[in-house]
Design a protein around this motif. Sequence first.
Motif, PDB file in Angstrom:
ATOM      1  N   GLU A 193      37.145-115.119  16.712  1.00  0.00           N
ATOM      2  CA  GLU A 193      35.931-114.747  15.988  1.00  0.00           C
ATOM      3  C   GLU A 193      36.178-113.969  14.705  1.00  0.00           C
ATOM      4  O   GLU A 193      35.363-114.021  13.787  1.00  0.00           O
ATOM      5  N   ASP A 194      37.278-113.223  14.634  1.00  0.00           N
ATOM      6  CA  ASP A 194      37.533-112.468  13.409  1.00  0.00           C
ATOM      7  C   ASP A 194      38.553-113.151  12.498  1.00  0.00           C
ATOM      8  O   ASP A 194      39.046-112.547  11.540  1.00  0.00           O
ATOM      9  N   CYS A 195      38.866-114.405  12.762  1.00  0.00           N
ATOM     10  CA  CYS A 195      39.787-115.169  11.921  1.00  0.00           C
ATOM     11  C   CYS A 195      39.046-115.721  10.706  1.00  0.00           C
ATOM     12  O   CYS A 195      37.859-116.085  10.794  1.00  0.00           O
ATOM     13  N   LEU A 196      39.717-115.805   9.596  1.00  0.00           N
ATOM     14  CA  LEU A 196      39.150-116.380   8.381  1.00  0.00           C
ATOM     15  C   LEU A 196      38.590-117.773   8.620  1.00  0.00           C
ATOM     16  O   LEU A 196      37.593-118.168   7.993  1.00  0.00           O
ATOM     17  N   MET A 197      39.188-118.530   9.539  1.00  0.00           N
ATOM     18  CA  MET A 197      38.786-119.914   9.766  1.00  0.00           C
ATOM     19  C   MET A 197      37.752-120.063  10.884  1.00  0.00           C
ATOM     20  O   MET A 197      37.492-121.172  11.354  1.00  0.00           O
ATOM     21  N   TYR A 198      37.134-118.960  11.276  1.00  0.00           N
ATOM     22  CA  TYR A 198      36.032-119.049  12.233  1.00  0.00           C
ATOM     23  C   TYR A 198      34.852-119.714  11.529  1.00  0.00           C
ATOM     24  O   TYR A 198      34.640-119.528  10.320  1.00  0.00           O
ATOM     25  N   TRP A 199      34.064-120.474  12.256  1.00  0.00           N
ATOM     26  CA  TRP A 199      33.057-121.332  11.644  1.00  0.00           C
ATOM     27  C   TRP A 199      31.983-120.590  10.869  1.00  0.00           C
ATOM     28  O   TRP A 199      31.418-121.096   9.896  1.00  0.00           O
ATOM     29  N   THR A 200      31.678-119.351  11.276  1.00  0.00           N
ATOM     30  CA  THR A 200      30.599-118.623  10.603  1.00  0.00           C
ATOM     31  C   THR A 200      30.957-118.216   9.169  1.00  0.00           C
ATOM     32  O   THR A 200      30.081-117.808   8.402  1.00  0.00           O
ATOM     33  N   ALA A 201      32.234-118.339   8.789  1.00  0.00           N
ATOM     34  CA  ALA A 201      32.645-117.956   7.438  1.00  0.00           C
ATOM     35  C   ALA A 201      32.123-118.920   6.378  1.00  0.00           C
ATOM     36  O   ALA A 201      32.246-118.656   5.179  1.00  0.00           O
ATOM     37  N   GLU A 202      31.520-120.027   6.803  1.00  0.00           N
ATOM     38  CA  GLU A 202      31.006-120.996   5.839  1.00  0.00           C
ATOM     39  C   GLU A 202      29.521-120.802   5.536  1.00  0.00           C
ATOM     40  O   GLU A 202      29.001-121.385   4.584  1.00  0.00           O
ATOM     41  N   THR A 203      28.841-119.970   6.314  1.00  0.00           N
ATOM     42  CA  THR A 203      27.413-119.758   6.087  1.00  0.00           C
ATOM     43  C   THR A 203      27.134-118.309   5.725  1.00  0.00           C
ATOM     44  O   THR A 203      27.817-117.395   6.200  1.00  0.00           O
ATOM     45  N   GLY A 204      26.120-118.114   4.895  1.00  0.00           N
ATOM     46  CA  GLY A 204      25.796-116.768   4.467  1.00  0.00           C
ATOM     47  C   GLY A 204      25.373-115.878   5.606  1.00  0.00           C
ATOM     48  O   GLY A 204      25.820-114.727   5.724  1.00  0.00           O
ATOM     49  N   GLU A 205      24.521-116.409   6.482  1.00  0.00           N
ATOM     50  CA  GLU A 205      24.035-115.627   7.617  1.00  0.00           C
ATOM     51  C   GLU A 205      25.188-115.201   8.528  1.00  0.00           C
ATOM     52  O   GLU A 205      25.287-114.037   8.955  1.00  0.00           O
ATOM     53  N   GLY A 206      26.072-116.147   8.805  1.00  0.00           N
ATOM     54  CA  GLY A 206      27.196-115.850   9.691  1.00  0.00           C
ATOM     55  C   GLY A 206      28.222-114.945   9.048  1.00  0.00           C
ATOM     56  O   GLY A 206      28.796-114.061   9.706  1.00  0.00           O
ATOM     57  N   PHE A 236      22.901-113.746  -1.106  1.00  0.00           N
ATOM     58  CA  PHE A 236      23.260-112.970   0.085  1.00  0.00           C
ATOM     59  C   PHE A 236      23.877-111.623  -0.287  1.00  0.00           C
ATOM     60  O   PHE A 236      23.605-110.607   0.372  1.00  0.00           O
ATOM     61  N   SER A 237      24.694-111.593  -1.330  1.00  0.00           N
ATOM     62  CA  SER A 237      25.326-110.321  -1.705  1.00  0.00           C
ATOM     63  C   SER A 237      24.307-109.346  -2.283  1.00  0.00           C
ATOM     64  O   SER A 237      24.543-108.130  -2.322  1.00  0.00           O
ATOM     65  N   GLY A 238      23.164-109.868  -2.716  1.00  0.00           N
ATOM     66  CA  GLY A 238      22.117-109.008  -3.250  1.00  0.00           C
ATOM     67  C   GLY A 238      21.245-108.382  -2.183  1.00  0.00           C
ATOM     68  O   GLY A 238      20.374-107.556  -2.498  1.00  0.00           O
ATOM     69  N   GLN A 239      21.447-108.741  -0.922  1.00  0.00           N
ATOM     70  CA  GLN A 239      20.639-108.168   0.157  1.00  0.00           C
ATOM     71  C   GLN A 239      21.092-106.743   0.470  1.00  0.00           C
ATOM     72  O   GLN A 239      22.247-106.386   0.244  1.00  0.00           O
TER      73      GLN A 239
END
Length: 298
Positions: free
Chosen positions: A258-271, A208-211
């Motif tokens: 939504e901008d908290c570190l513990m928001y669910w999207t922080a676990e997926t690359g897309e999110g 993901f970081s290479g995109q």
Amino acid sequence: MSWFTGILGIWFKNKRDKGILSFFICRWVNMELHVRKRFCSICLMGLLGILGLGCSADSGQADDGNGLNDTMDVSQNRKSVGDSAADLLDGSRFPALHLEIFYVEGLKPSATTLDNFESFLMERLHKPDGVTIALTEISSPGQAVYSITDIRNLEDDIRTAYNQEGILKVFGLFIDGEYSENTENGSVLGVAYRNTSFVIFADTIREFSGQPLAPSTAVLETTVLDHEFGHLLGLVNAGTPLQSAHQDEPHGKHCTTEDCLMYWTAETGEGLINMISGGTIPGLDAACLADLQANGGK
């Protein structure tokens, strides 16, 4: 001479052995005085060696082949996520924290990632005796996909650091391959799976970081590390009690902000790529910080 024959008599009990004892006694009688003394010393050292070998099995320190011994209580590090939240946050029982981090060859976390992570820990935890991190390189297990069972089994094979008096030990793993529960819409970057254990899917992070226009590897690694450690700290409502209603129940143990570190999207690359703006690592919101502080953290 009587004491010597008495000692030998303990070990030589049957008819054949008594014959051996008689041979030793005859040899003793015919020896010169200075030879007797030398012979006695040799036999005494041999006897002490035999007695020492006989006691070794009673030490209770039998090695299991992985540097561990029977007296080590590994069960304290094999509980559910969040069970050690209070001990991680507070410094009364464990004033020191030690992280044992393994990484597959070529996937070593950067110095920037580790510095960022250590700063996060020092800002949130009461550890007056400090936080230490030890890195160990391992060969790839050779799998393209890993389940949590695979990760647990690997941890049990390579982990050497378990809680000891005053020092809480945490295991981390930077692995190649991908998570078995990835979907077309979500590629998992990390998982906290025991009370003191987490895994980072470092190969996936690098993809993901290479995109184009994606955050750097260090930013993504740091965010995932902080997020998974947040789960070890009991967030959200996973061992650290809620001080307000901010659990995103449809997404499990995550925060509604939504901008908290513990928001669910922080676990997926897309999110995570969509969540991070300007290369800024997300922080904990006020509700999560209040939870941690009420459970012994800063």
